[in-house]
Scaffold this motif. Structure first.
Motif, mmCIF file in Angstrom:
data_model
loop_
_atom_site.group_PDB
_atom_site.id
_atom_site.type_symbol
_atom_site.label_atom_id
_atom_site.label_comp_id
_atom_site.label_asym_id
_atom_site.label_seq_id
_atom_site.Cartn_x
_atom_site.Cartn_y
_atom_site.Cartn_z
ATOM 1 N N GLY C 46 0.797 -1.227 0.000
ATOM 2 C CA GLY C 46 0.000 0.000 0.000
ATOM 3 C C GLY C 46 0.828 1.274 0.000
ATOM 4 N N LYS C 47 2.112 1.178 -0.289
ATOM 5 C CA LYS C 47 2.970 2.361 -0.273
ATOM 6 C C LYS C 47 2.572 3.362 -1.346
ATOM 7 N N THR C 48 2.490 2.871 -2.579
ATOM 8 C CA THR C 48 2.170 3.782 -3.676
ATOM 9 C C THR C 48 0.788 4.395 -3.474
ATOM 10 N N THR C 49 -0.165 3.567 -3.037
ATOM 11 C CA THR C 49 -1.514 4.082 -2.809
ATOM 12 C C THR C 49 -1.488 5.188 -1.756
ATOM 13 N N THR C 50 -0.720 4.976 -0.691
ATOM 14 C CA THR C 50 -0.626 6.002 0.352
ATOM 15 C C THR C 50 -0.043 7.294 -0.218
#
Ligand SMILES: Nc1ncnc2c1ncn2[C@@H]1O[C@H](COP(=O)(O)OP(=O)(O)OP(=O)(O)O)[C@@H](O)[C@H]1O
Ligand SMILES: [Mg+2]
Lengths: 253, 249, 299
Positions: C46-50
């Motif tokens: 979920g890094k990119t989404t965050t």
């Protein structure tokens, strides 16, 4: 806003679509002029001269500018340049407004080019047939102004459809098939065809042909010129507004 | 070859374009038939063939499907996998031609079935004789089977030649919808209309009409089929022999 | 540029894609100016989404993210406030590198020569007038970085910036990040290169399955984690010598143990006085990789 518009022109200038579509515009404009004058039922009298200048907007040639508008926004989604665009300008309204202005101006420039191509082919030819072309003639002026208006608005219509649909291929295919195929189907079906004057083509015909009411298309009466303008304005603004308010706000992943 | 063709069907089936294009073709075609039947221009059996033939605008769906069938691979770079598995460009293009001709045929069959389901009861209610064995009716109803297949082939050919999805689609549609229709009005070139896609459609679907646009000379329905085959195969050959061999980066 | 202006605050952020993919789940953390924060987590954590939610590109299902107290979309001068380079290259293939940056300069009202300066900075001087179509992966990454730094932003958000960079580029990037942090800027970098992060980052935020599993400074995380590996043919004697000492001993293999709570020198001295034969006596430094695996595996 001025900065955004300048950036939009820079975006347009630094790819090649504009060039190929401009070339197509010139070629189609010249071909249409030939097609209006050469055949036996072509322009043979002075009253028919306005047709020479209305032909680009009246024929499906307007899809060249429509496509330019569609690409103006969908290319950003296609290549994800939309990411830097919205990072720099978070307001979707500002982005869409800048693009609308840019593509209306571009549309008007393409209209000018198409009219020049038509004049370059048509005027000397008609003169050689002893049919004078008077640019002071109000019907000729109407056709020229109408072409500017219609083509500029088709730039915005394309843009709005692109903003609404986002997907390049879907927007282009749906747009072209709607404008060229489905509208003709509409016009062929009894009862339903009463809606045709309110379609983009119906509005266009109303704008271009002042004598519209006298010659109904397929039994359907056209609107007045100004109502035609309103119809096209709605087709230009409603998708653009929906795009800016809804689809442009969807997640960019 | 058979596995490559089966893979092509699977590729098509696992995206949604085919469904949307099919829906568009069936719905638009039926609407045109409804429009024709509802208008007051159909009175005698002689008016019936044109009711079906007028739905030829839906051919564009087959063209679009064909173009997407090959350009989508370049767009999403699945072409890399495809060519790694099947290095022969000829095999790839041939498999696609075969697949999409068949899909075009199925599209046309679906369109014809729905159109007949609408037209047959309607015509009998109007007390107009209708029989598929009439050569003109048969041609108008079944001619599209051939035309859809051929237009899908043209789509593949143009796609293989141009590779770029949006360029192939826009130039194809602008040519068919804008330029092709101007040709009959232009002296010198107007007789080439018989050799264009729109001219060929006229030759195949409307052979009885004396007044063709611009009074151009036509070459009959057999000629029309050959013309469309040429429009499909020449770009496909150049595509397979040249464009598809260009660097894939 | 006052220091608190550049704080990134992620507050109870949740993103659910399509009704069932919980990409980010009640995530809260903050990123401080003047430091480099590493943003870690396995693929799909979920890094990119965050990061996209922080940048206003993805709308959170709930919660909010602010930069200097303001949601991204309300920043008055975004280009001059936040610079971002995200994973996927976002360039028109037919446009030159230089024209990409010039378009951005136009929007942000920056002088056009800024575009050339940035291209020089990221080492793309010679490729400036080439179309992006032909760029290698590392060249695209450099162009993304140039775009991120264009407006001299107070906050820099980079998603896997080292991807595709050559060793030279990675070293240059490390220096650049340190330089930015020294200037008091906020730097948030996601990465899979744990050694690199351990070396350059001041703090880390570790994510797994969209949830926060650990956040803190490298110093905090490593506190008390240094240990000494002792290898001896006679572990029994070593154990005897260590009884009563304030240490913890854990077995590693039949001939070695890991000892915490005593330095290598103290242990060596102890073994020497007890007459225990040693074959190895080595300091085991804090290892981010080990911490990462212990936090993210087996869930
Ligand atoms: N547009 C989307 N639609 C549906 N699911 C998505 C979308 N974008 C991301 N996801 C899902 O959200 C989760 C988190 O993805 P994200 O890209 O944020 O991971 P990441 O930590 O950046 O991974 P990586 O290290 O591989 O870059 C994944 O399960 C991913 O499949
Ligand atoms: Mg990621």
């Amino acid at each position: 806003m001025i900065r955004l518009i300048r950036a939009e022109f820079l975006k347009l200038r630094t790819t090649q679509v504009w060039f190929w579509l401009l070339l197509a515009t010139i070629a189609v404009g010249a071909l249409l002029a030939v097609a209006n004058i050469a055949p036996h039922d072509g322009i043979r009298s002075e009253e028919k001269v306005p047709d020479l200048f209305a032909t680009f907007a009246a024929s499906p040639a307007y899809i060249l500018v429509f496509v330019l508008g569609v690409l103006g926004v969908t290319t950003e989604f296609r290549y994800q340049t939309i990411t830097p665009t919205v990072l720099q300008t978070p307001s979707r309204w500002a982005i869409v407004t800048a693009k609308m202005i840019t593509y209306a101006i571009t549309g008007a420039l393409y209209a000018a080019v198409a009219l020049l191509a038509e004049a370059a082919v048509g005027v000397p030819w008609l003169n050689s047939k002893n049919i004078p072309v008077h640019f002071g003639n109000s019907e000729v002026q109407h056709a020229i102004l109408g072409t500017f208006g219609v083509i500029a608005l088709f730039g915005i219509i394309g843009l709005g459809v692109g903003a609404l649909i986002r997907n390049q291929i879907v927007a282009v295919v749906v747009g072209i098939i709607f404008l060229i195929v489905l509208e003709n189907i509409l016009l062929a079906i009894p009862v339903v065809k009463k809606a045709w004057p309110y379609t983009p083509n119906g509005g266009t015909q109303a704008i271009l042909y002042t004598h519209g009411d006298a010659t109904p298309v397929n039994g359907v009466h056209l609107l007045s010129t100004w109502s035609g303008v309103v119809v096209l304005l709605l087709w230009a603004f409603v998708p653009a507004i929906l795009g800016a308010a809804i689809t442009m706000n969807r997640d960019i992943t | 070859m058979i596995p490559v063709v089966r893979a092509e069907f699977l590729k098509l089936r696992t995206t949604q374009v085919w469904l949307w294009m099919l829906a568009l073709a069936v719905i638009a075609g039926s609407l045109i038939v409804v429009g024709g039947l509802a208008s007051d221009s159909v009175h005698t059996p002689r008016d019936v063939p044109d009711v079906f033939a007028n739905a030829n605008g839906t051919l564009l769906t087959a063209f679009v499907l064909g173009v997407l069938g090959i350009t989508t691979e370049f767009r999403h770079q699945t072409i890399t996998t495809t060519l790694l598995q099947t290095p022969s460009r000829w095999a790839v293009v041939a498999a696609k031609l075969f697949t999409y001709a068949l899909v075009g045929l199925l599209y046309a069959a679906a369109c014809a079935a729905v159109q007949l389901a609408i037209a047959v009861p309607w015509l009998s209610a109007k007390r107009i004789d209708f029989t598929l064995s009439d050569p003109d009716v048969g041609r108008a109803v079944f001619g599209p089977l051939l035309l859809f297949a051929l237009f899908a082939l043209i789509g593949i050919g143009v796609g293989a030649l141009i590779r770029n999805q949006i360029v192939a689609l826009v130039s194809g549609l602008v040519f068919i919808l804008v330029i092709n229709n101007i040709i009959p009005a232009i002296p010198v070139v107007k007789n080439s209309y018989a050799y264009t896609p729109a001219g060929a459609v006229t030759e195949i679907l409307f052979p009885a009409h004396e007044s063709t646009p611009g009074d151009v000379h036509l070459i009959g329905s057999g000629g029309g089929v050959l013309v469309l085959l040429a429009w499909a195969l020449i770009p496909a050959l150049i595509g397979a022999g040249y464009s598809m061999n260009r660097d894939i980066t | 540029m006052s220091a608190p202006g550049g704080q990134i605050v992620v507050d109870d952020l949740t993103k659910v894609f399509g009704g069932n993919v919980r990409a980010v789940d009640q995530l809260s953390f903050s990123v401080e100016p003047g430091s480099i924060t590493g943003f870690l987590g396995p693929n799909g954590a979920g890094k990119t989404t965050t990061l996209r939610m922080v940048l206003g590109l993805v709308r959170p299902t709930s919660g909010r993210a602010t930069i200097g107290g303001v949601p991204y979309r309300q920043l008055p001068n975004p280009t001059q406030t936040v610079g971002a380079a995200l994973e996927s290259a976002s360039f028109h293939p037919a446009r030159t590198a230089r024209n990409h940056l010039r378009i951005m300069c136009t929007v942000a009202d920056l002088p056009m020569q800024r575009a050339d300066e940035m291209l020089d900075l990221v080492g793309l001087h010679d490729a400036a007038r080439r179309k992006v179509r032909g760029f290698s992966m590392g060249m695209r990454q450099r162009l993304s970085l140039a775009a991120a730094l264009l407006g001299e932003p107070q906050v820099v958000v980079l998603d896997e910036p080292a991807n595709g960079l050559d060793p030279d580029g990675i070293r240059w990037l490390r220096g650049l990040l340190r330089h930015l942090a020294e200037q008091g800027r906020t730097v948030l970098v996601s990465s899979h290169q744990l050694n690199e992060v351990e070396e350059v980052a001041d703090r880390v935020v570790i994510l797994n399955h969209g949830r926060l599993v650990r956040a803190g400074s490298i110093a905090e995380l490593s506190a008390g984690t240094d240990s000494v590996l002792v290898r001896s043919p006679n572990l029994q004697a070593l154990h005897t010598a260590l009884t009563g000492q304030p240490v913890t001993v854990e077995p590693v293999d039949p001939t070695a143990v890991r000892v915490r709570g005593m330095s290598a020198a103290q242990l060596g001295n102890l073994a020497f006085t007890a007459g225990v034969e040693l074959h190895e006596l080595s300091l085991q430094r804090f290892d981010l990789e080990e911490l990462f695996f212990s936090l993210t595996s087996g869930q």
